[in-house]
Design a protein around this motif. Structure first.
Motif, PDB file in Angstrom:
ATOM      1  N   VAL A   1       6.903  -1.953 -33.877  1.00  0.00           N
ATOM      2  CA  VAL A   1       8.172  -2.256 -33.220  1.00  0.00           C
ATOM      3  C   VAL A   1       7.999  -1.928 -31.743  1.00  0.00           C
ATOM      4  O   VAL A   1       7.637  -0.809 -31.387  1.00  0.00           O
ATOM      5  N   ILE A   2       8.217  -2.907 -30.898  1.00  0.00           N
ATOM      6  CA  ILE A   2       8.113  -2.716 -29.455  1.00  0.00           C
ATOM      7  C   ILE A   2       9.491  -2.930 -28.862  1.00  0.00           C
ATOM      8  O   ILE A   2      10.134  -3.944 -29.114  1.00  0.00           O
ATOM      9  N   TRP A   3       9.941  -1.948 -28.098  1.00  0.00           N
ATOM     10  CA  TRP A   3      11.260  -2.010 -27.474  1.00  0.00           C
ATOM     11  C   TRP A   3      11.098  -2.269 -25.988  1.00  0.00           C
ATOM     12  O   TRP A   3      10.327  -1.602 -25.313  1.00  0.00           O
ATOM     13  N   SER A   4      11.854  -3.218 -25.492  1.00  0.00           N
ATOM     14  CA  SER A   4      11.909  -3.481 -24.055  1.00  0.00           C
ATOM     15  C   SER A   4      13.070  -2.688 -23.471  1.00  0.00           C
ATOM     16  O   SER A   4      14.056  -2.409 -24.163  1.00  0.00           O
ATOM     17  N   LYS A   5      12.941  -2.348 -22.208  1.00  0.00           N
ATOM     18  CA  LYS A   5      13.993  -1.591 -21.538  1.00  0.00           C
ATOM     19  C   LYS A   5      15.175  -2.511 -21.226  1.00  0.00           C
ATOM     20  O   LYS A   5      15.004  -3.548 -20.583  1.00  0.00           O
ATOM     21  N   PRO A   6      16.395  -2.138 -21.666  1.00  0.00           N
ATOM     22  CA  PRO A   6      17.560  -2.972 -21.391  1.00  0.00           C
ATOM     23  C   PRO A   6      17.875  -3.041 -19.901  1.00  0.00           C
ATOM     24  O   PRO A   6      17.674  -2.080 -19.162  1.00  0.00           O
ATOM     25  N   HIS A   7      18.361  -4.189 -19.485  1.00  0.00           N
ATOM     26  CA  HIS A   7      18.817  -4.409 -18.113  1.00  0.00           C
ATOM     27  C   HIS A   7      20.298  -4.783 -18.134  1.00  0.00           C
ATOM     28  O   HIS A   7      20.880  -4.958 -19.197  1.00  0.00           O
TER      29      HIS A   7
ATOM     30  N   ARG B   1       3.741  -6.963 -42.205  1.00  0.00           N
ATOM     31  CA  ARG B   1       3.211  -8.063 -41.397  1.00  0.00           C
ATOM     32  C   ARG B   1       4.080  -8.341 -40.176  1.00  0.00           C
ATOM     33  O   ARG B   1       3.620  -8.917 -39.203  1.00  0.00           O
ATOM     34  N   TYR B   2       5.321  -7.920 -40.230  1.00  0.00           N
ATOM     35  CA  TYR B   2       6.245  -8.189 -39.124  1.00  0.00           C
ATOM     36  C   TYR B   2       5.986  -7.262 -37.946  1.00  0.00           C
ATOM     37  O   TYR B   2       5.864  -6.055 -38.109  1.00  0.00           O
ATOM     38  N   HIS B   3       5.943  -7.863 -36.778  1.00  0.00           N
ATOM     39  CA  HIS B   3       5.906  -7.145 -35.513  1.00  0.00           C
ATOM     40  C   HIS B   3       7.189  -7.524 -34.786  1.00  0.00           C
ATOM     41  O   HIS B   3       7.401  -8.695 -34.472  1.00  0.00           O
ATOM     42  N   PHE B   4       8.030  -6.533 -34.572  1.00  0.00           N
ATOM     43  CA  PHE B   4       9.334  -6.754 -33.961  1.00  0.00           C
ATOM     44  C   PHE B   4       9.271  -6.467 -32.469  1.00  0.00           C
ATOM     45  O   PHE B   4       8.779  -5.419 -32.055  1.00  0.00           O
ATOM     46  N   TYR B   5       9.786  -7.381 -31.682  1.00  0.00           N
ATOM     47  CA  TYR B   5       9.909  -7.231 -30.234  1.00  0.00           C
ATOM     48  C   TYR B   5      11.408  -7.289 -29.938  1.00  0.00           C
ATOM     49  O   TYR B   5      12.030  -8.346 -30.038  1.00  0.00           O
ATOM     50  N   LEU B   6      11.975  -6.127 -29.600  1.00  0.00           N
ATOM     51  CA  LEU B   6      13.419  -5.999 -29.524  1.00  0.00           C
ATOM     52  C   LEU B   6      13.862  -5.349 -28.220  1.00  0.00           C
ATOM     53  O   LEU B   6      13.081  -4.672 -27.544  1.00  0.00           O
ATOM     54  N   ASN B   7      15.113  -5.535 -27.924  1.00  0.00           N
ATOM     55  CA  ASN B   7      15.739  -4.922 -26.764  1.00  0.00           C
ATOM     56  C   ASN B   7      17.118  -4.475 -27.233  1.00  0.00           C
ATOM     57  O   ASN B   7      17.926  -5.306 -27.663  1.00  0.00           O
TER      58      ASN B   7
END
Length: 143
Positions: A122-128, A96-102
């Motif tokens: 799991v969705i990864w954002s691009k690090p800045h 059930r968990y949807h992870f939004y991580l960087n």
């Protein structure tokens, strides 16, 4: 996430224990939502940083009524990697968990090592170069 001085105390508690001290209050609220809308509804819940950590703690408990929540979105969950990670491990195993991580976010970076590379949702954002950006909600506007 953190929005008041009271939340800062919760953040400090997370640093020491991965518990905010408000989990029971949050669980009570989530159960009241289920009672208010008992039939023909699907339930989602979302949290960022502090509140994401609190959701992980609440949903890793023993209350089967919370199984009625179909989706749990956690954005950059604040996690201390050196303390009890049991609830985080439970969350990783729960579809059930949807992870939004960087991976550039120091406050949620513990999940980099906890999540298997083939885990769905799991969705990864691009690090800045900005720590504030890497932890902030603004990075998720395009998702």
């Amino acid at each position: 996430g953190t929005s008041t001085m009271k939340d800062l105390w919760s953040d400090l508690s997370i640093l020491g224990t991965n518990l905010s001290g408000h989990e029971q209050e949050i669980e009570t609220y989530l159960l009241s939502v289920l009672e208010q809308y008992p039939d023909d509804y699907t339930f989602d819940v979302s949290g960022h940083s502090l509140s994401a950590r609190e959701l992980i703690n609440v949903f890793s408990g023993d209350n089967e009524l919370l199984d009625q929540y179909d989706r749990i979105n956690v954005f950059n969950p604040g996690t201390t990697p050196t303390h009890n990670l049991d609830s985080s491990k439970v969350a990783v195993e729960d579809d059930r968990y949807h992870f939004y991580l960087n991976s550039g976010d120091l406050l949620s970076n513990a999940f980099v090592s906890l999540l298997p590379s083939d885990r769905d949702n799991v969705i990864w954002s691009k690090p800045h170069h900005s720590a504030l950006y890497n932890h902030g909600m603004g990075q998720w506007e395009q998702v």
